[in-house]
Design an enzyme around this catalytic site. Structure first.
Site, PDB file in Angstrom:
ATOM      1  N   LYS A   1       0.927  -1.395  -0.048  1.00 12.02           N
ATOM      2  CA  LYS A   1      -0.279  -0.058   0.016  1.00 12.02           C
ATOM      3  C   LYS A   1       0.985   1.167  -0.110  1.00 12.02           C
ATOM      4  O   LYS A   1       1.992   1.319   0.443  1.00 12.02           O
ATOM      5  CB  LYS A   1      -0.925   0.047   1.146  1.00 12.02           C
ATOM      6  CG  LYS A   1      -2.003  -0.909   0.985  1.00 12.02           C
ATOM      7  CD  LYS A   1      -3.102  -0.872   1.908  1.00 12.02           C
ATOM      8  CE  LYS A   1      -4.407  -1.860   1.625  1.00 12.02           C
ATOM      9  NZ  LYS A   1      -5.309  -1.513   2.901  1.00 12.02           N
TER      10      LYS A   1
ATOM     11  N   ARG B   1      -3.731 -10.313   4.775  1.00 10.75           N
ATOM     12  CA  ARG B   1      -4.234 -10.152   3.266  1.00 10.75           C
ATOM     13  C   ARG B   1      -3.227  -9.529   2.551  1.00 10.75           C
ATOM     14  O   ARG B   1      -2.670  -8.490   2.578  1.00 10.75           O
ATOM     15  CB  ARG B   1      -5.388  -9.310   3.292  1.00 10.75           C
ATOM     16  CG  ARG B   1      -6.182  -9.132   1.856  1.00 10.75           C
ATOM     17  CD  ARG B   1      -7.325  -8.584   1.697  1.00 10.75           C
ATOM     18  NE  ARG B   1      -7.952  -8.383   0.373  1.00 10.75           N
ATOM     19  CZ  ARG B   1      -7.327  -7.368  -0.623  1.00 10.75           C
ATOM     20  NH1 ARG B   1      -6.452  -6.574  -0.194  1.00 10.75           N
ATOM     21  NH2 ARG B   1      -7.971  -7.434  -1.721  1.00 10.75           N
TER      22      ARG B   1
END
Length: 281
Positions: free
Chosen positions: A222, A256
Site C-alpha cells: 500500500k 491479506r
C-alpha cells in the site's frame, strides 16, 4: 482462541493465517490486469494454495483511491467464473471482496465462504444479503468512499472514531441477524487515512482487542509503505513484510497479501524465533 466457522469448515486462528489476493481487475493499484483472464486468476490461486495460504480473496472491483465504479454485471463476470473454477480444485476457504449485495449472494452460491466488504455492509441490501448467506463477514473501516476517501481525511480522535464506527456496524449486523461470532475486523489501512493516521493505527492495533473479534491486516504494497520509503508498488516487499510482522506482534490474525510465499516464509521464521521448539530438524 478465534476461529472462522462456516457451515462445513472451521479454520483455526491459533496460528497466523495468510490470505492471498486475487484481483480480477484491470486497474488495481498493484496487480491490475495480471489476473483479468479467468484461467490466469485460477492458476495464481492454485499456486497460492500450494504455497500454504489458508484463504483466497477474490475481488472484481478496484478500491484504490479514485477508482471508478464497476457495473454489477461486469463484476459478476469477473469473479463468479474464478470462484467456480477454484472450487473445482480445492475446498480451501474463498473470500469474496465486494460491497454489492448481489455479488455477495451469487459468490456464496458459487462457493465463496467469506464476505469481505470494504464498506462494512453499508450499501443497499448488503446487510440482508450477508444475513441470508449466513457466512463469516469482514467489516472494514473506511472514511468516505474509494472515490473520495483520500481528499482530506480528518478525525476528532482516530482510535475513538474508528471504535465508534465498529460499534455501530457490529450493532447493525446483529440487528440484521448476523451473530457477532461471524465477524472479522479490518482497520482499513489506506482507506480515508493520512500517512500519519496509518502508522498511528499500526502502533495501536491492540486498542481494538476490546471487541473480542479476529483482526485482518491489509497493508500489502500500500501507499503507506510507498510514501514512507519513496518507492513504487513493485518495490514494497520489504516494507510489506515489516508491517505484517509488526501486525503479527500486535495480535493480528489474518494477513491479506500479494506476496504470499514471502509472507509465509517471514511468519515461519518469526514463529521459530519466538518458539524454538517448533524447529524439528
Amino acid at each position: 482462541m478465534y476461529q472462522i466457522k462456516t457451515k462445513n469448515k472451521i479454520l483455526s486462528l491459533d496460528n497466523p493465517v495468510v490470505m492471498g489476493i486475487i484481483n480480477t481487475t484491470p486497474d488495481s493499484f498493484s496487480d491490475g490486469g495480471k489476473y483479468l483472464q479467468t484461467n490466469k486468476a485460477i492458476e495464481q490461486a492454485l499456486a497460492m494454495v500450494e504455497q500454504g495460504v489458508k484463504i483466497l480473496d477474490i475481488g472484481g472491483e478496484s478500491t484504490r483511491p479514485g477508482a471508478p465504479e464497476v457495473a454489477l454485471k461486469e463484476e459478476l463476470n469477473r469473479v463468479i467464473p474464478v470462484i467456480e473454477g477454484i472450487r473445482k480444485h480445492t475446498e480451501l476457504m474463498i473470500s469474496i471482496d465486494t460491497s454489492k449485495a448481489e455479488v455477495m449472494t451469487q459468490a456464496v452460491a458459487a462457493g465463496a465462504d467469506i464476505i469481505n466488504d470494504v464498506c462494512a455492509l453499508s450499501l443497499p441490501g448488503a446487510l440482508q444479503a450477508a444475513a441470508i448467506a449466513d457466512v463469516p463477514v469482514c467489516l472494514m473501516h473506511m472514511q468516505g468512499t474509494p472515490r473520495t476517501m483520500q481528499l482530506n481525511p480528518q478525525y476528532r480522535d482516530l482510535i475513538t472514531d474508528i471504535k465508534t464506527f465498529f460499534d455501530e456496524r457490529i450493532d447493525a449486523c446483529q440487528q440484521a441477524g448476523i451473530n457477532k461470532d461471524k465477524l472479522i475486523l479490518d482497520l482499513g489501512f489506506g482507506f480515508g487515512k493520512t500517512l500519519q493516521h496509518n502508522y498511528q493505527l499500526m502502533n495501536q492495533i491492540k486498542a481494538f482487542d476490546d471487541f473480542g473479534l479476529p483482526m485482518l491486516l491489509g497493508v500489502s504494497r500500500k501507499s503507506m509503505i510507498g510514501k514512507l520509503l519513496d518507492n513504487e508498488a513493485d518495490q514494497r516487499l520489504a516494507g510489506s513484510l515489516a508491517a505484517a510482522l509488526y501486525g503479527l506482534q500486535q495480535g493480528a490474525h489474518i494477513f491479506r497479501v500479494h506476496d504470499t510465499q514471502a509472507t509465509l516464509d517471514a511468519i515461519k521464521v518469526w514463529q521459530a524465533c519466538r518458539n524454538p521448539s517448533l524447529v524439528t530438524q
